[in-house]
Every structure is written in structure tokens, then in C-alpha cells.
Scaffold this motif. Structure first.
Motif, short mmCIF file in Angstrom:
data_model
loop_
_atom_site.label_atom_id
_atom_site.label_comp_id
_atom_site.label_asym_id
_atom_site.label_seq_id
_atom_site.Cartn_x
_atom_site.Cartn_y
_atom_site.Cartn_z
N THR A 233 0.84 -1.20 0.00
CA THR A 233 0.00 0.00 0.00
C THR A 233 0.88 1.25 0.00
N LEU A 234 0.37 2.30 -0.62
CA LEU A 234 0.96 3.63 -0.58
C LEU A 234 -0.12 4.62 -0.17
N THR A 235 0.22 5.52 0.70
CA THR A 235 -0.72 6.55 1.12
C THR A 235 -0.16 7.92 0.74
N TYR A 236 -0.98 8.71 0.09
CA TYR A 236 -0.62 10.07 -0.30
C TYR A 236 -1.50 11.04 0.47
N GLU A 237 -0.92 12.19 0.83
CA GLU A 237 -1.68 13.27 1.46
C GLU A 237 -1.54 14.52 0.60
N PHE A 238 -2.68 15.12 0.32
CA PHE A 238 -2.71 16.35 -0.47
C PHE A 238 -3.37 17.44 0.36
N GLU A 239 -2.64 18.53 0.62
CA GLU A 239 -3.21 19.67 1.33
C GLU A 239 -3.79 20.61 0.28
N LEU A 240 -5.09 20.83 0.39
CA LEU A 240 -5.80 21.66 -0.58
C LEU A 240 -6.59 22.74 0.14
N PRO A 241 -6.74 23.90 -0.49
CA PRO A 241 -7.57 24.95 0.10
C PRO A 241 -9.03 24.50 0.17
N LYS A 242 -9.72 25.00 1.18
CA LYS A 242 -11.13 24.60 1.37
C LYS A 242 -11.99 24.91 0.15
N SER A 243 -11.63 25.92 -0.62
CA SER A 243 -12.43 26.29 -1.79
C SER A 243 -12.26 25.30 -2.95
N GLN A 244 -11.18 24.50 -2.95
CA GLN A 244 -10.91 23.59 -4.06
C GLN A 244 -11.09 22.11 -3.70
N ILE A 245 -11.29 21.78 -2.45
CA ILE A 245 -11.25 20.39 -2.02
C ILE A 245 -12.37 19.56 -2.65
N ILE A 246 -13.58 20.07 -2.68
CA ILE A 246 -14.70 19.29 -3.22
C ILE A 246 -14.54 19.11 -4.74
N GLU A 247 -14.18 20.17 -5.43
CA GLU A 247 -13.99 20.09 -6.88
C GLU A 247 -12.88 19.10 -7.24
N THR A 248 -11.78 19.14 -6.52
CA THR A 248 -10.66 18.23 -6.79
C THR A 248 -11.03 16.79 -6.49
N ARG A 249 -11.75 16.56 -5.40
CA ARG A 249 -12.16 15.21 -5.04
C ARG A 249 -13.13 14.63 -6.08
#
Length: 92
Positions: free
Chosen positions: A42-58
Motif C-alpha cells: 500500500t501507498l498513502t498520499y496526502e494532499f493539502e488543498l484549500p477549502k475552496s478547491q477540495i470538493i472540486e478536486t475530489r
């Protein structure tokens, strides 16, 4: 900033998911953890995103994974939609 965590289960998906990250616009440099789930790596990645972009990116990420439904599928824990698990599709 919110943190989106993506755990990839199975070594054969590691290259495929990096290509998906590039399509979505996520930088895969933030690999946090490696591990094992049974006999699967397994590999786990963490992406820090601004609250305004998190839903769109997901949404973009989940849609790109869904397009390739013969090789991978994405799951998330009920109530914690910021943790995504990507694995091979289950066959019955």
C-alpha cells in the motif's frame, strides 16, 4: 487547508494512479506512508488543498478513477469522505 488522503492498495496500481493524479492536477510528491495489507503493498498520499478547491478536486479524482473501472475502483469510509481507498475491482 484540508487534507485529502488517498491510499492505493496493490503494487500494480501505483503507476496508474500517478497518471490519474497528473490528470486531476495533484502533485504526487506527498507520499506519506508505505505498508502492507495482507500480501498487498500500500501507498498513502496526502494532499493539502484549500477549502475552496477540495470538493472540486475530489470529484475530479473520483470521476477519473471511475472512468477506468476495469482496472481500479475507489472507496471511502462512510462519514469520512476525505480518505479514499483505491484498489482493483472486486469480482464475484
Amino acid at each position: 487547508m484540508d487534507v485529502l488522503r488517498v491510499t492505493v492498495i496493490g503494487q500494480d496500481l501505483f503507476k496508474i494512479i500517478k497518471d490519474v493524479f497528473l490528470i486531476v492536477g495533484l502533485n504526487a510528491v506527498n507520499q506519506v506512508n508505505t505498508g502492507m495489507l495482507g500480501n498487498l503493498k500500500t501507498l498513502t498520499y496526502e494532499f493539502e488543498l484549500p477549502k475552496s478547491q477540495i470538493i472540486e478536486t475530489r470529484v475530479k479524482l473520483m470521476n477519473e478513477i471511475a472512468k477506468d473501472n476495469m482496472r481500479m475502483m475507489a472507496l471511502y469510509i462512510h462519514g469520512d469522505w476525505m480518505r479514499i481507498f483505491v484498489m482493483k475491482p472486486l469480482r464475484i
